[in-house]
Design an enzyme around this catalytic site. Structure first.
Site, PDB file in Angstrom:
ATOM      1  CG  ASN A 133       2.059   1.656   4.196  1.00 30.13           C
ATOM      2  OD1 ASN A 133       2.444   2.770   3.881  1.00 30.13           O
ATOM      3  ND2 ASN A 133       2.234   0.617   3.405  1.00 30.13           N
TER       4      ASN A 133
ATOM      5  CG  ASN B 138      -5.011   3.734   0.422  1.00 30.66           C
ATOM      6  OD1 ASN B 138      -4.289   3.199  -0.411  1.00 30.66           O
ATOM      7  ND2 ASN B 138      -4.749   3.697   1.717  1.00 30.66           N
TER       8      ASN B 138
ATOM      9  CE  LYS C 247      -7.173   0.921   4.010  1.00 25.20           C
ATOM     10  NZ  LYS C 247      -5.936   1.454   4.628  1.00 25.20           N
TER      11      LYS C 247
ATOM     12  CD  GLU D 122      -5.570   4.525   5.911  1.00 23.01           C
ATOM     13  OE1 GLU D 122      -6.119   4.198   4.841  1.00 23.01           O
ATOM     14  OE2 GLU D 122      -5.010   3.710   6.672  1.00 23.01           O
TER      15      GLU D 122
ATOM     16  CB  CYS E  40      -4.050  -1.470   4.680  1.00 19.42           C
ATOM     17  SG  CYS E  40      -3.242  -1.220   6.286  1.00 19.42           S
TER      18      CYS E  40
ATOM     19  CD  GLU F  84      -2.287   1.210   2.944  1.00 22.57           C
ATOM     20  OE1 GLU F  84      -3.359   1.817   3.109  1.00 22.57           O
ATOM     21  OE2 GLU F  84      -1.706   0.589   3.873  1.00 22.57           O
TER      22      GLU F  84
END
Length: 310
Positions: free
Chosen positions: A193, A106, A123, A142, A168, A46
């Site tokens: 991550n 993302n 994501k 995020e 993730c 990621e």
């Protein structure tokens, strides 16, 4: 046997000052090693092009648009795509995407062996919070900088099999794997991550966090009879530690390869996609065994609602 030799290309830390060009050189070096070891597919983490910037708070979100890519490939990543085409190796990697109409995601892409993008994923399960929270040991913003993905959990026919992507925090949610499992997925590619420290439970420790990483990936693989390749960006980025633990898990939920370091490291394994058949035709034969008439809450309710008190 339908073999796909996959390289899980774990990356060490990317500092705030590191340029895209410097990072791409590292990615190319990992790809060269993967090709030398016979890989058909290389999987990167990621946000593979930048540091994990959601750890920092800025009032003006647009001030962080410099971390986002407006097109893919672009000038900085073109050499990576060219090397992939030269090597005839497919690839998957994550990055921060800024769309032409101003949306922030993302994102991860999948290419074929010619370097052409054949799949894109955004994501879905964004962790963390929107505003600065002083009680945390570090921020995880995020939800401030990204929007939830709008493409769903798709799969693609590539490399002779059926391949899906996630990013993730998605790996912790059983729905991620199940939606792809219901499309016959045979290999799920996941970059991550993940901080070594839980921002709200500092005593948890990295070993517990690695345990949960393995648990999530192994359960998703077993319960959907699929290979899962989960790849970290790890090490200390600008004083903030990310754990490694990149791993390749077979359709029985067993780990067949796992990273030993928190730096740049390549794991290579020949994955037989036909090994997914047994699970898909026995205990996880969905057509025979699933009882969807009892699953309504999964799509009709978001939060948990306990039964009425007595």
């Amino acid at each position: 046997m339908r073999l796909v030799t996959v390289a899980a290309a774990q990356m060490g830390p990317i500092q705030k000052a590191d340029s895209r060009e410097a990072v791409v050189k590292r990615m190319i070096a990992l790809m060269d090693e993967a090709k030398a070891r016979g890989a058909d597919l290389i999987v990167y983490p990621e946000l593979a092009l930048t540091t994990f910037f959601p750890r920092w708070y800025v009032e003006d979100r647009a001030a962080f648009d410099n971390w986002f890519e407006r097109e893919m490939p672009n000038a900085a990543t073109k050499p990576l795509f060219e090397r992939a085409a030269q090597h005839r190796i497919a690839m998957n990697f994550g990055y921060a995407e800024l769309t032409p109409d101003g949306h922030h995601f993302n994102t991860a892409v999948l290419t074929d062996k010619s370097g052409k993008i054949v799949g894109k994923y955004r994501k879905v399960h964004l962790p963390g919070h929107v505003e600065y929270e002083a009680h945390r040991s570090h921020q995880h913003l995020e939800k401030r900088y990204f929007e939830p993905g709008d493409l769903g959990f798709n799969v693609w026919r590539e490399l002779g099999g059926i391949i899906g992507m996630a990013i993730c925090n998605d790996r912790r949610w059983p729905e991620t794997y199940r939606v792809m499992g219901l499309q016959g997925v045979e290999m799920v590619l996941i970059g991550y991550n993940t901080p070594s420290v839980n921002a709200e439970r500092g005593e948890e420790g990295v070993e517990k966090r690695l345990f949960h990483n393995r648990l999530s990936v192994q359960a998703g693989a077993y319960q959907n009879a699929t290979w899962v390749v989960a790849v970290a960006k790890a090490g200390v980025e600008d004083g903030h530690a990310l754990f490694g633990g990149s791993l390749i898990v077979d359709p029985n939920g067993e780990i067949v390869a796992e990273a030993k370091t928190d730096g740049d490291e390549v794991l290579v394994h020949a994955c037989d996609l036909d090994a997914t058949t047994f699970g898909k035709t026995t205990i996880f034969d969905f057509a025979r065994h699933r009882r969807i008439e009892h699953y309504g809450l999964i799509t009709s309710r978001t939060g948990a609602v306990p039964p009425p008190a007595k």
